[in-house]
Design a protein around this motif. Sequence first.
Motif, PDB file in Angstrom:
ATOM      1  N   ARG A 134       2.236 -11.236   3.761  1.00 13.46           N
ATOM      2  CA  ARG A 134       2.808 -10.773   5.026  1.00 13.46           C
ATOM      3  C   ARG A 134       3.432  -9.400   4.850  1.00 13.46           C
ATOM      4  NH1 ARG A 134       7.624 -14.042   6.587  1.00 13.46           N
ATOM      5  NH2 ARG A 134       8.569 -12.555   5.200  1.00 13.46           N
ATOM      6  N   GLU A 135       4.170  -9.211   3.750  1.00 10.13           N
ATOM      7  CA  GLU A 135       4.803  -7.919   3.496  1.00 10.13           C
ATOM      8  C   GLU A 135       3.756  -6.827   3.329  1.00 10.13           C
ATOM      9  OE1 GLU A 135       7.436  -8.320   0.174  1.00 10.13           O
ATOM     10  OE2 GLU A 135       8.632  -9.858   1.167  1.00 10.13           O
ATOM     11  N   HIS A 136       2.682  -7.124   2.588  1.00  8.77           N
ATOM     12  CA  HIS A 136       1.621  -6.141   2.385  1.00  8.77           C
ATOM     13  C   HIS A 136       0.922  -5.835   3.707  1.00  8.77           C
ATOM     14  CE1 HIS A 136       2.008  -5.804  -1.902  1.00  8.77           C
ATOM     15  NE2 HIS A 136       1.836  -7.105  -2.081  1.00  8.77           N
ATOM     16  N   SER A 137       0.651  -6.874   4.504  1.00 10.31           N
ATOM     17  CA  SER A 137      -0.013  -6.673   5.786  1.00 10.31           C
ATOM     18  C   SER A 137       0.868  -5.848   6.716  1.00 10.31           C
ATOM     19  CB  SER A 137      -0.339  -8.010   6.437  1.00 10.31           C
ATOM     20  OG  SER A 137      -1.245  -8.737   5.653  1.00 10.31           O
ATOM     21  N   TYR A 138       2.157  -6.148   6.738  1.00 13.99           N
ATOM     22  CA  TYR A 138       3.079  -5.407   7.593  1.00 13.99           C
ATOM     23  C   TYR A 138       3.136  -3.943   7.186  1.00 13.99           C
ATOM     24  CZ  TYR A 138       7.453  -3.790   9.629  1.00 13.99           C
ATOM     25  OH  TYR A 138       8.399  -3.067  10.296  1.00 13.99           O
ATOM     26  N   SER A 139       3.251  -3.700   5.886  1.00 14.05           N
ATOM     27  CA  SER A 139       3.345  -2.312   5.435  1.00 14.05           C
ATOM     28  C   SER A 139       2.029  -1.572   5.673  1.00 14.05           C
ATOM     29  CB  SER A 139       3.754  -2.232   3.966  1.00 14.05           C
ATOM     30  OG  SER A 139       2.796  -2.864   3.147  1.00 14.05           O
ATOM     31  N   ALA A 189      -0.147  -2.248   8.107  1.00 11.31           N
ATOM     32  CA  ALA A 189      -0.233  -2.015   9.550  1.00 11.31           C
ATOM     33  C   ALA A 189       0.699  -0.884   9.961  1.00 11.31           C
ATOM     34  CB  ALA A 189       0.111  -3.290  10.309  1.00 11.31           C
ATOM     35  N   ARG A 190       1.872  -0.853   9.388  1.00 12.65           N
ATOM     36  CA  ARG A 190       2.827   0.208   9.717  1.00 12.65           C
ATOM     37  C   ARG A 190       2.297   1.561   9.269  1.00 12.65           C
ATOM     38  NH1 ARG A 190       9.287   0.124   8.406  1.00 12.65           N
ATOM     39  NH2 ARG A 190       9.727   2.025   9.521  1.00 12.65           N
TER      40      ARG A 190
END
Length: 111
Positions: A43-48, A50-51
């Motif tokens: 989730r953290e990797h996906s969020y970063s 996407a950001r």
Amino acid sequence: MAAAAGRSSKSAGEAGPSSDLEADIRQLRADIAKLAEQLATTREHSYSAARRAAAEGVEQLRTQGEAAIEGLRSNANDIQEQVIATVREKPVTSLAIAAGVGFLFALLSRR
């Protein structure tokens, strides 16, 4: 004595599967904890990611917008120079056109 031996082997037999079951439950809990940790990391990797992609997209849009504005300014300056040159070449015609446009605006504003 045979009955006591049967009972003790039965107790030992029940303790074996029970301890196996407890070990399996501990292993499942450990696996679930690992999965939860992996999901959090993903989730953290996906969020970063996407950001980062959104920031790059915003930067591209800003750059394209600035280029479009600069193109419009250049076109407006060209048109302004053409109008100035036309007015200097034909001042009477330009004055007549300006009067006609003013008259049309006056007619439209009355309605």
